[in-house]
Design a protein around this motif. Structure first.
Motif, short mmCIF file in Angstrom:
data_model
loop_
_atom_site.label_atom_id
_atom_site.label_comp_id
_atom_site.label_asym_id
_atom_site.label_seq_id
_atom_site.Cartn_x
_atom_site.Cartn_y
_atom_site.Cartn_z
N TYR A 164 71.77 92.30 -89.60
CA TYR A 164 73.11 92.53 -90.12
C TYR A 164 73.96 93.27 -89.10
O TYR A 164 73.45 94.08 -88.32
CB TYR A 164 73.05 93.35 -91.41
N ASP A 195 76.14 95.56 -89.89
CA ASP A 195 76.55 96.85 -90.43
C ASP A 195 75.39 97.60 -91.08
O ASP A 195 75.58 98.35 -92.03
CB ASP A 195 77.68 96.65 -91.45
N TYR A 203 77.00 86.81 -95.87
CA TYR A 203 76.87 86.90 -94.42
C TYR A 203 76.48 85.54 -93.86
O TYR A 203 75.66 84.83 -94.45
CB TYR A 203 75.80 87.93 -94.03
#
Length: 322
Positions: free
Chosen positions: A137, A139, A168
């Motif tokens: 990811y 973040d 995502y």
């Protein structure tokens, strides 16, 4: 007591977002089959292809998937592959007779990377050396249970299982070596436990424990929200090649149901004065993964404000009186 109430402060906001807008009455469900295999006890991911159903157990099982004949509910094939599972949660159809298996669960949000494996399914037991891909990811870690693959482009998507769900996108071309960085696309249904694209590639469906939401693609305009039939722990959802929607549940000998989920926008004029959704453009190309746009969070905020007011009254009542 005050500390406990403060810890509960975020909960009303989450509940407000978990049910973003009024859903319709529960859609009827028709039982297609029940699993007969005693090894299938935590059916999480669900795929329906080639007149077969594929499922996988939740965390705690090994690297294996089950191919089931829906005419009988019997397991007709088990595929195993190399490595040790950490928290397998999801399946998505890809290619001919293959699925992506999502080892994407992360309840404590501590994993540096998640993994998907490309695994064949079908009749007969087999052991394979599966291609695996690491995803990361942009973040920080997230828990996830939903894995989707676009039927035209093959692009992979993961949905974070949080009160404010977020979709995502993986790179269009996955690399087996190194990390494949995900990109945040937009906010979607909260606490999503599974999802799938429809065959047209222009709609997708996500579910949580009690509801399903349909979105256009790639705009991600929500065009339908329905309550699902009660299940022991409803988690899986699949869309067949003909567009039928199946839902599954954890539990020994659990049932797989067929449900009617609308994918077209309502032709009625909105009653709240808001403009009707814009039809989705052609979705034959991979989605451009840019920064996610802000979407209306008024239901989330309304639930949160009400919760804050209640907690404030409780705190006031706990103060010592002179």
């Amino acid at each position: 007591m005050e500390k406990l109430l403060l810890l509960l402060l975020p909960v009303p906001f989450g509940i407000g977002f978990l049910t973003p807008g009024a859903a319709s009455e529960p859609v009827p469900g028709t039982v297609v089959f029940s699993y007969t295999d005693p090894a299938i006890v935590e059916s999480s991911g669900l795929v329906a292809r080639d007149d077969l159903v594929v499922t996988v157990n939740d965390s705690g099982d090994s690297n294996r998937i089950f191919t089931v004949d829906p005419a009988t509910g019997d397991t007709v094939g088990v595929t195993r592959w190399q490595g040790d599972a950490r928290d397998i949660e999801a399946l998505a159809p890809v290619g001919d007779g293959e699925v992506y298996v999502g080892d994407i669960g992360d309840n404590e949000a501590k994993r540096d990377e998640i993994e998907i494996a490309r695994v064949p399914f079908g009749r007969g037991d087999q052991e394979v050396d599966a291609a695996t891909y690491d995803l990361v990811y942009p973040d920080g870690p997230h828990d996830a249970e939903s894995l989707l693959v676009h039927p035209r482009t093959g692009q992979v998507f993961v949905v974070a299982k949080e009160f404010i769900g977020r979709l995502y996108a993986a790179p269009e071309d996955l690399a087996e070596k190194g990390r494949n960085e995900l990109t945040a696309v937009d906010e979607v249904l909260g606490i999503a436990t599974d999802g799938a694209f429809f065959p047209d590639g222009e709609h997708l469906v996500l579910r949580n424990y009690g509801q399903a939401a349909v979105y256009t693609w790639p705009d991600l305009d929500r065009v339908a929200m329905v309550d699902l039939p009660p299940q022991q722990q409803g988690e899986g959802i699949a869309v067949t090649e003909s567009g039928e929607v199946l839902i599954g549940s954890e539990g020994a000998h659990s049932e797989v149901l067929r449900v009617e989920v609308p994918i077209e926008e309502s032709t009625e004029e909105p009653t709240d004065g808001s403009p009707a959704p814009t039809p989705s453009p052609d979705s034959g190309e991979a989605v451009p993964v840019t920064a996610a746009e802000d979407r209306s969070l008024w239901p989330w905020a309304l639930g949160g404000v009400a919760g804050v007011a209640i907690i404030a009254v409780l705190l006031r009542s706990l103060r010592p009186r002179s």
